[in-house]
Design an enzyme around this catalytic site. Structure first.
Site, PDB file in Angstrom:
ATOM      1  CB  SER A  62      -0.953   0.012   1.204  1.00 32.90           C
ATOM      2  OG  SER A  62      -2.008  -0.896   1.001  1.00 32.90           O
ATOM      3  CE  LYS A  65      -4.290   1.294  -0.769  1.00 39.29           C
ATOM      4  NZ  LYS A  65      -4.604   0.449   0.381  1.00 39.29           N
ATOM      5  CB  SER A 117      -4.226   1.631   3.913  1.00 36.87           C
ATOM      6  OG  SER A 117      -3.451   1.132   2.855  1.00 36.87           O
ATOM      7  CE  LYS A 228      -1.453   4.092   2.722  1.00 35.91           C
ATOM      8  NZ  LYS A 228      -1.314   2.935   3.663  1.00 35.91           N
TER       9      LYS A 228
END
Length: 397
Positions: A62, A65, A117, A228
Protein backbone atom coordinates in the site's frame (compact mmCIF):
# COMPACT_ATOMS: atom_id res chain seq x y z
CA UNK A 1 42.27 17.26 -30.77
CA UNK A 2 43.24 20.75 -32.09
CA UNK A 3 44.90 23.52 -30.11
CA UNK A 4 41.63 25.27 -29.25
CA UNK A 5 40.28 22.10 -27.73
CA UNK A 6 43.18 21.27 -25.42
CA UNK A 7 42.03 21.46 -21.81
CA UNK A 8 44.18 21.81 -18.74
CA UNK A 9 42.57 20.17 -15.70
CA UNK A 10 43.39 21.35 -12.20
CA UNK A 11 41.97 19.33 -9.30
CA UNK A 12 42.00 20.27 -5.65
CA UNK A 13 40.52 18.27 -2.80
CA UNK A 14 38.88 20.55 -0.25
CA UNK A 15 36.57 20.27 2.78
CA UNK A 16 38.36 17.35 4.46
CA UNK A 17 41.36 19.64 4.93
CA UNK A 18 39.19 22.54 6.02
CA UNK A 19 38.93 23.27 9.77
CA UNK A 20 35.52 22.60 11.29
CA UNK A 21 34.53 19.65 9.15
CA UNK A 22 34.85 17.04 11.87
CA UNK A 23 32.51 18.65 14.36
CA UNK A 24 29.98 15.84 14.25
CA UNK A 25 30.45 12.17 14.99
CA UNK A 26 30.43 9.59 12.23
CA UNK A 27 28.55 6.32 12.38
CA UNK A 28 29.50 4.16 9.42
CA UNK A 29 26.04 2.61 9.20
CA UNK A 30 22.69 2.79 11.00
CA UNK A 31 23.19 -0.66 12.47
CA UNK A 32 21.28 -3.83 11.73
CA UNK A 33 18.08 -3.28 9.77
CA UNK A 34 15.31 -5.83 9.41
CA UNK A 35 14.12 -4.59 6.00
CA UNK A 36 15.29 -6.45 2.90
CA UNK A 37 15.59 -3.09 1.14
CA UNK A 38 16.08 0.31 2.76
CA UNK A 39 16.97 3.83 1.62
CA UNK A 40 17.69 7.03 3.50
CA UNK A 41 17.46 9.98 1.11
CA UNK A 42 18.17 13.68 1.43
CA UNK A 43 14.80 15.23 0.68
CA UNK A 44 16.42 18.41 -0.58
CA UNK A 45 18.78 17.04 -3.22
CA UNK A 46 17.45 13.51 -3.73
CA UNK A 47 20.86 12.11 -2.86
CA UNK A 48 20.86 8.63 -1.31
CA UNK A 49 22.67 8.89 2.03
CA UNK A 50 22.38 5.20 2.89
CA UNK A 51 21.01 2.19 1.10
CA UNK A 52 20.61 -1.51 1.65
CA UNK A 53 19.68 -3.25 -1.63
CA UNK A 54 18.12 0.06 -2.56
CA UNK A 55 17.77 -0.78 -6.26
CA UNK A 56 16.38 -4.30 -5.87
CA UNK A 57 12.82 -4.53 -7.27
CA UNK A 58 10.24 -5.79 -4.76
CA UNK A 59 6.45 -5.64 -4.30
CA UNK A 60 5.57 -2.59 -2.22
CA UNK A 61 1.98 -3.09 -1.07
CA UNK A 62 0.00 0.00 0.00
CA UNK A 63 2.93 2.40 -0.17
CA UNK A 64 1.68 2.49 -3.79
CA UNK A 65 -1.14 4.73 -2.56
CA UNK A 66 1.26 7.68 -2.31
CA UNK A 67 1.33 7.68 -6.11
CA UNK A 68 -2.46 7.17 -6.31
CA UNK A 69 -3.01 10.17 -4.07
CA UNK A 70 -0.67 12.43 -6.00
CA UNK A 71 -2.25 11.58 -9.36
CA UNK A 72 -5.70 12.31 -7.92
CA UNK A 73 -4.56 15.65 -6.52
CA UNK A 74 -2.94 16.66 -9.80
CA UNK A 75 -5.71 15.47 -12.10
CA UNK A 76 -8.89 15.99 -10.08
CA UNK A 77 -10.61 18.43 -7.76
CA UNK A 78 -11.55 17.83 -4.16
CA UNK A 79 -15.25 18.37 -4.86
CA UNK A 80 -15.34 16.01 -7.85
CA UNK A 81 -18.02 13.33 -7.53
CA UNK A 82 -16.78 9.73 -7.36
CA UNK A 83 -19.33 7.07 -8.22
CA UNK A 84 -18.62 3.64 -6.76
CA UNK A 85 -18.40 0.69 -9.16
CA UNK A 86 -18.80 -3.04 -8.62
CA UNK A 87 -15.07 -3.41 -9.19
CA UNK A 88 -14.30 -1.03 -6.34
CA UNK A 89 -16.70 -2.79 -4.00
CA UNK A 90 -15.13 -6.18 -4.78
CA UNK A 91 -11.70 -5.24 -3.41
CA UNK A 92 -10.40 -7.25 -0.44
CA UNK A 93 -9.65 -5.91 3.02
CA UNK A 94 -8.74 -3.37 4.15
CA UNK A 95 -11.99 -1.71 2.93
CA UNK A 96 -14.00 1.37 3.77
CA UNK A 97 -17.12 -0.65 2.91
CA UNK A 98 -18.39 1.20 -0.14
CA UNK A 99 -21.60 0.13 -1.87
CA UNK A 100 -22.31 0.06 -5.60
CA UNK A 101 -23.74 3.32 -6.93
CA UNK A 102 -22.84 5.46 -3.93
CA UNK A 103 -21.24 8.84 -4.54
CA UNK A 104 -18.52 10.59 -2.56
CA UNK A 105 -16.38 13.66 -2.80
CA UNK A 106 -12.92 12.84 -4.14
CA UNK A 107 -11.24 14.64 -1.23
CA UNK A 108 -13.04 12.49 1.34
CA UNK A 109 -11.90 9.29 -0.36
CA UNK A 110 -8.30 10.56 -0.37
CA UNK A 111 -8.44 10.68 3.43
CA UNK A 112 -9.80 7.12 3.39
CA UNK A 113 -6.93 6.16 1.08
CA UNK A 114 -4.09 7.67 3.08
CA UNK A 115 -5.26 7.46 6.70
CA UNK A 116 -6.56 3.88 6.72
CA UNK A 117 -5.38 2.51 3.39
CA UNK A 118 -8.79 1.38 2.09
CA UNK A 119 -8.46 -0.71 -1.06
CA UNK A 120 -11.99 -0.03 -2.33
CA UNK A 121 -11.42 3.73 -2.09
CA UNK A 122 -8.22 3.36 -4.12
CA UNK A 123 -10.04 1.69 -7.01
CA UNK A 124 -12.92 4.18 -6.89
CA UNK A 125 -10.40 7.03 -7.09
CA UNK A 126 -8.51 5.37 -9.94
CA UNK A 127 -11.68 4.87 -11.99
CA UNK A 128 -12.72 8.47 -11.37
CA UNK A 129 -9.37 9.90 -12.49
CA UNK A 130 -8.37 7.43 -15.22
CA UNK A 131 -11.70 6.05 -16.39
CA UNK A 132 -10.48 2.53 -15.60
CA UNK A 133 -7.88 0.83 -13.45
CA UNK A 134 -5.82 -0.05 -16.54
CA UNK A 135 -5.76 3.57 -17.73
CA UNK A 136 -4.92 4.78 -14.24
CA UNK A 137 -2.07 2.27 -13.98
CA UNK A 138 -0.65 3.65 -17.21
CA UNK A 139 -0.82 7.13 -15.67
CA UNK A 140 0.99 5.84 -12.58
CA UNK A 141 3.82 4.38 -14.63
CA UNK A 142 4.16 7.50 -16.74
CA UNK A 143 4.34 9.63 -13.59
CA UNK A 144 6.93 7.31 -12.06
CA UNK A 145 9.18 7.83 -15.10
CA UNK A 146 8.64 11.59 -14.92
CA UNK A 147 9.72 11.61 -11.27
CA UNK A 148 12.88 9.67 -12.15
CA UNK A 149 12.02 6.11 -11.11
CA UNK A 150 14.19 3.57 -12.90
CA UNK A 151 12.72 0.21 -11.88
CA UNK A 152 9.06 0.63 -11.04
CA UNK A 153 5.99 -1.02 -12.54
CA UNK A 154 2.52 -0.35 -11.13
CA UNK A 155 -0.42 -2.65 -11.90
CA UNK A 156 -2.95 -1.70 -9.19
CA UNK A 157 -3.81 1.64 -7.53
CA UNK A 158 -3.94 0.01 -4.08
CA UNK A 159 -0.69 -1.98 -4.24
CA UNK A 160 -2.26 -5.44 -4.05
CA UNK A 161 0.01 -8.12 -5.49
CA UNK A 162 -0.75 -8.45 -9.21
CA UNK A 163 0.87 -8.68 -12.61
CA UNK A 164 0.07 -7.88 -16.22
CA UNK A 165 1.87 -7.98 -19.56
CA UNK A 166 4.40 -5.46 -18.23
CA UNK A 167 5.36 -7.63 -15.27
CA UNK A 168 4.56 -7.84 -11.58
CA UNK A 169 3.64 -4.87 -9.40
CA UNK A 170 6.92 -3.62 -7.91
CA UNK A 171 9.24 -0.75 -7.17
CA UNK A 172 12.58 -0.27 -5.40
CA UNK A 173 13.34 1.46 -2.12
CA UNK A 174 15.12 4.25 -4.00
CA UNK A 175 12.26 4.75 -6.46
CA UNK A 176 9.74 4.74 -3.61
CA UNK A 177 11.77 7.40 -1.79
CA UNK A 178 11.77 9.52 -4.97
CA UNK A 179 7.98 9.26 -5.17
CA UNK A 180 7.60 10.42 -1.57
CA UNK A 181 10.13 13.21 -2.15
CA UNK A 182 7.96 14.41 -5.02
CA UNK A 183 4.72 14.06 -3.05
CA UNK A 184 5.72 16.24 -0.10
CA UNK A 185 5.92 19.27 -2.36
CA UNK A 186 2.11 19.14 -2.57
CA UNK A 187 0.52 21.06 0.32
CA UNK A 188 -2.77 19.16 0.16
CA UNK A 189 -0.92 15.85 0.32
CA UNK A 190 0.84 17.04 3.48
CA UNK A 191 -2.43 18.23 4.98
CA UNK A 192 -4.05 14.82 4.41
CA UNK A 193 -1.15 12.72 5.69
CA UNK A 194 -0.71 14.82 8.84
CA UNK A 195 -4.40 14.62 9.79
CA UNK A 196 -5.00 12.30 12.76
CA UNK A 197 -8.83 12.12 12.74
CA UNK A 198 -11.26 12.72 9.89
CA UNK A 199 -15.02 12.29 9.43
CA UNK A 200 -17.17 12.45 6.30
CA UNK A 201 -20.38 11.19 4.69
CA UNK A 202 -21.51 10.03 1.28
CA UNK A 203 -23.26 12.66 -0.84
CA UNK A 204 -26.69 11.44 0.24
CA UNK A 205 -25.71 11.89 3.91
CA UNK A 206 -27.03 8.41 4.64
CA UNK A 207 -23.69 6.92 5.67
CA UNK A 208 -21.10 8.42 7.97
CA UNK A 209 -17.47 7.44 8.51
CA UNK A 210 -14.80 8.32 11.06
CA UNK A 211 -11.15 7.66 10.26
CA UNK A 212 -8.03 7.43 12.41
CA UNK A 213 -4.54 7.83 10.95
CA UNK A 214 -2.65 4.52 11.20
CA UNK A 215 0.78 6.12 10.73
CA UNK A 216 2.14 5.41 14.23
CA UNK A 217 5.33 7.37 13.54
CA UNK A 218 3.32 10.56 14.12
CA UNK A 219 3.46 9.70 17.84
CA UNK A 220 6.99 8.28 17.93
CA UNK A 221 8.98 11.33 16.87
CA UNK A 222 8.47 14.94 15.93
CA UNK A 223 8.80 16.48 12.49
CA UNK A 224 6.84 13.79 10.59
CA UNK A 225 5.69 15.27 7.27
CA UNK A 226 4.03 12.21 5.75
CA UNK A 227 4.04 8.44 5.92
CA UNK A 228 2.36 5.41 4.40
CA UNK A 229 2.37 1.81 5.60
CA UNK A 230 1.69 -1.30 3.56
CA UNK A 231 1.44 -5.06 3.78
CA UNK A 232 0.75 -7.98 1.45
CA UNK A 233 1.84 -11.59 1.62
CA UNK A 234 4.44 -11.07 -1.12
CA UNK A 235 5.63 -7.63 -0.02
CA UNK A 236 5.79 -8.08 3.73
CA UNK A 237 5.57 -4.93 5.82
CA UNK A 238 6.57 -1.81 3.89
CA UNK A 239 6.83 1.82 4.86
CA UNK A 240 7.76 5.16 3.33
CA UNK A 241 7.91 8.48 5.16
CA UNK A 242 9.32 11.99 5.16
CA UNK A 243 10.58 13.69 8.34
CA UNK A 244 12.09 17.08 9.04
CA UNK A 245 14.77 17.33 11.72
CA UNK A 246 16.66 20.58 12.40
CA UNK A 247 15.81 21.86 8.89
CA UNK A 248 17.04 18.58 7.40
CA UNK A 249 14.45 16.63 5.41
CA UNK A 250 14.91 12.87 5.29
CA UNK A 251 13.00 10.38 3.17
CA UNK A 252 12.96 6.75 4.34
CA UNK A 253 11.71 3.81 2.28
CA UNK A 254 11.54 0.22 3.55
CA UNK A 255 10.51 -2.89 1.62
CA UNK A 256 10.20 -6.35 3.12
CA UNK A 257 10.53 -5.13 6.71
CA UNK A 258 9.32 -8.36 8.28
CA UNK A 259 6.22 -10.52 8.04
CA UNK A 260 3.70 -11.46 10.73
CA UNK A 261 4.44 -11.45 13.70
CA UNK A 262 6.95 -8.67 13.13
CA UNK A 263 4.88 -5.66 12.12
CA UNK A 264 6.93 -3.36 14.38
CA UNK A 265 10.22 -3.99 12.57
CA UNK A 266 9.46 -1.09 10.24
CA UNK A 267 9.31 1.37 13.14
CA UNK A 268 12.65 0.13 14.49
CA UNK A 269 14.29 0.54 11.08
CA UNK A 270 12.76 3.96 10.50
CA UNK A 271 13.95 5.37 13.82
CA UNK A 272 17.42 3.88 13.30
CA UNK A 273 17.72 5.56 9.90
CA UNK A 274 16.41 8.88 11.21
CA UNK A 275 18.92 8.85 14.06
CA UNK A 276 21.74 7.92 11.67
CA UNK A 277 20.86 10.73 9.28
CA UNK A 278 20.44 13.36 11.96
CA UNK A 279 23.67 12.41 13.77
CA UNK A 280 25.90 12.19 10.72
CA UNK A 281 24.78 14.82 8.23
CA UNK A 282 24.94 18.59 8.46
CA UNK A 283 24.43 21.43 6.01
CA UNK A 284 27.73 23.03 4.96
CA UNK A 285 28.81 25.51 2.30
CA UNK A 286 30.71 23.87 -0.53
CA UNK A 287 32.07 26.91 -2.36
CA UNK A 288 35.80 27.66 -2.28
CA UNK A 289 37.11 30.66 -4.23
CA UNK A 290 39.75 29.29 -6.63
CA UNK A 291 42.75 31.04 -8.15
CA UNK A 292 42.67 31.07 -11.94
CA UNK A 293 45.75 31.08 -14.17
CA UNK A 294 46.13 33.29 -17.24
CA UNK A 295 45.80 31.69 -20.68
CA UNK A 296 48.07 32.64 -23.62
CA UNK A 297 46.30 33.81 -26.76
CA UNK A 298 47.96 32.89 -30.07
CA UNK A 299 48.14 35.53 -32.79
CA UNK A 300 46.48 38.09 -30.55
CA UNK A 301 46.83 41.83 -29.99
CA UNK A 302 45.78 43.49 -26.76
CA UNK A 303 45.45 47.28 -26.80
CA UNK A 304 48.39 48.69 -28.83
CA UNK A 305 50.87 45.85 -28.39
CA UNK A 306 52.02 44.53 -31.71
CA UNK A 307 53.30 41.27 -33.07
CA UNK A 308 55.80 39.44 -30.91
CA UNK A 309 54.23 40.55 -27.64
CA UNK A 310 52.89 37.85 -25.31
CA UNK A 311 49.14 38.24 -24.94
CA UNK A 312 47.10 36.58 -22.19
CA UNK A 313 43.54 36.65 -20.97
CA UNK A 314 42.33 36.07 -17.45
CA UNK A 315 39.24 34.14 -16.41
CA UNK A 316 36.23 35.09 -14.33
CA UNK A 317 33.85 32.54 -12.80
CA UNK A 318 30.23 33.19 -13.71
CA UNK A 319 28.35 32.26 -10.55
CA UNK A 320 25.65 33.99 -8.50
CA UNK A 321 25.94 34.84 -4.83
CA UNK A 322 23.02 32.48 -4.15
CA UNK A 323 25.00 29.57 -5.60
CA UNK A 324 28.13 30.56 -3.69
CA UNK A 325 26.15 30.58 -0.45
CA UNK A 326 24.22 27.38 -1.16
CA UNK A 327 24.70 24.63 1.41
CA UNK A 328 24.58 20.88 0.93
CA UNK A 329 23.94 18.04 3.34
CA UNK A 330 27.14 16.05 3.89
CA UNK A 331 28.94 13.98 6.48
CA UNK A 332 32.52 14.01 7.70
CA UNK A 333 33.21 10.96 5.55
CA UNK A 334 32.12 12.60 2.31
CA UNK A 335 34.77 13.70 -0.18
CA UNK A 336 34.16 17.10 -1.71
CA UNK A 337 36.51 18.33 -4.45
CA UNK A 338 36.54 20.59 -7.45
CA UNK A 339 38.25 20.70 -10.81
CA UNK A 340 39.18 23.80 -12.77
CA UNK A 341 39.14 23.03 -16.47
CA UNK A 342 40.76 25.72 -18.61
CA UNK A 343 41.87 25.66 -22.23
CA UNK A 344 45.69 25.49 -22.49
CA UNK A 345 45.75 28.29 -25.04
CA UNK A 346 43.39 30.26 -27.24
CA UNK A 347 43.51 31.64 -30.76
CA UNK A 348 42.52 35.25 -31.41
CA UNK A 349 40.04 36.81 -31.66
CA UNK A 350 38.73 36.33 -28.14
CA UNK A 351 35.63 38.12 -26.93
CA UNK A 352 35.16 39.24 -23.35
CA UNK A 353 32.56 36.92 -21.79
CA UNK A 354 33.49 34.01 -24.08
CA UNK A 355 33.60 30.70 -22.21
CA UNK A 356 37.18 29.48 -21.82
CA UNK A 357 36.63 26.75 -19.23
CA UNK A 358 34.54 25.68 -16.28
CA UNK A 359 34.75 24.78 -12.62
CA UNK A 360 33.14 21.49 -11.57
CA UNK A 361 32.37 20.34 -8.02
CA UNK A 362 32.20 16.64 -7.13
CA UNK A 363 30.76 14.91 -4.09
CA UNK A 364 32.20 11.42 -3.70
CA UNK A 365 33.21 11.52 -7.38
CA UNK A 366 29.69 12.47 -8.48
CA UNK A 367 29.29 15.81 -10.22
CA UNK A 368 26.74 18.03 -8.49
CA UNK A 369 27.53 21.60 -9.58
CA UNK A 370 29.37 23.43 -12.37
CA UNK A 371 29.63 26.93 -13.73
CA UNK A 372 31.47 28.51 -16.68
CA UNK A 373 34.72 30.47 -16.64
CA UNK A 374 34.61 33.49 -18.95
CA UNK A 375 37.35 35.53 -20.65
CA UNK A 376 37.97 38.93 -19.08
CA UNK A 377 39.50 40.65 -22.15
CA UNK A 378 38.64 41.49 -25.75
CA UNK A 379 41.64 40.38 -27.81
CA UNK A 380 41.85 41.17 -31.51
CA UNK A 381 43.47 39.01 -34.12
CA UNK A 382 46.93 40.08 -35.30
CA UNK A 383 46.27 40.76 -39.00
CA UNK A 384 48.38 42.57 -41.64
CA UNK A 385 45.86 45.40 -41.70
CA UNK A 386 46.03 45.86 -37.96
CA UNK A 387 49.87 45.87 -38.03
CA UNK A 388 49.82 48.53 -40.76
CA UNK A 389 47.47 50.68 -38.70
CA UNK A 390 49.81 50.41 -35.69
CA UNK A 391 52.85 51.42 -37.79
CA UNK A 392 50.99 54.41 -39.20
CA UNK A 393 49.82 55.45 -35.73
CA UNK A 394 53.27 55.10 -34.09
CA UNK A 395 55.35 56.80 -36.79
CA UNK A 396 53.07 59.45 -38.23
CA UNK A 397 51.18 60.70 -35.15
Amino acid sequence: MNSRQNIFIFSLIIILLTPGWSVFASEKSPGNLYALSAVLMDGDSGRVLYQKSGNTPRPNASTTKVMTCILALENGKGDDYVKVSANAVSQPEVRLGLSIGEQYYLEDLLYSLMLQSHNDSAVAIAECIGGSVDNFSAMMNAKAKEIGCKNTHFVTPNGLDAENSGGSHHTTAEDLALIMRYAIHNDVFLKITQTEEYSFSDLSKKRHFSLHNTNALLHMTDGVLAGKTGYTGDAGYCYVCACQKDNKTFIIALLGAGWPDHKNYKWHDTLELLNYGNSNYEYRSFWQEPELSYIPVENGILNDFGAGSSVYTGGQISVSDNEKNRQILISSDDRLQYQIRLKEHLSAPVRRGEQIGQIIYFLNDNKFFSCPILATENIQKNTFTHCAELVFKNFFH
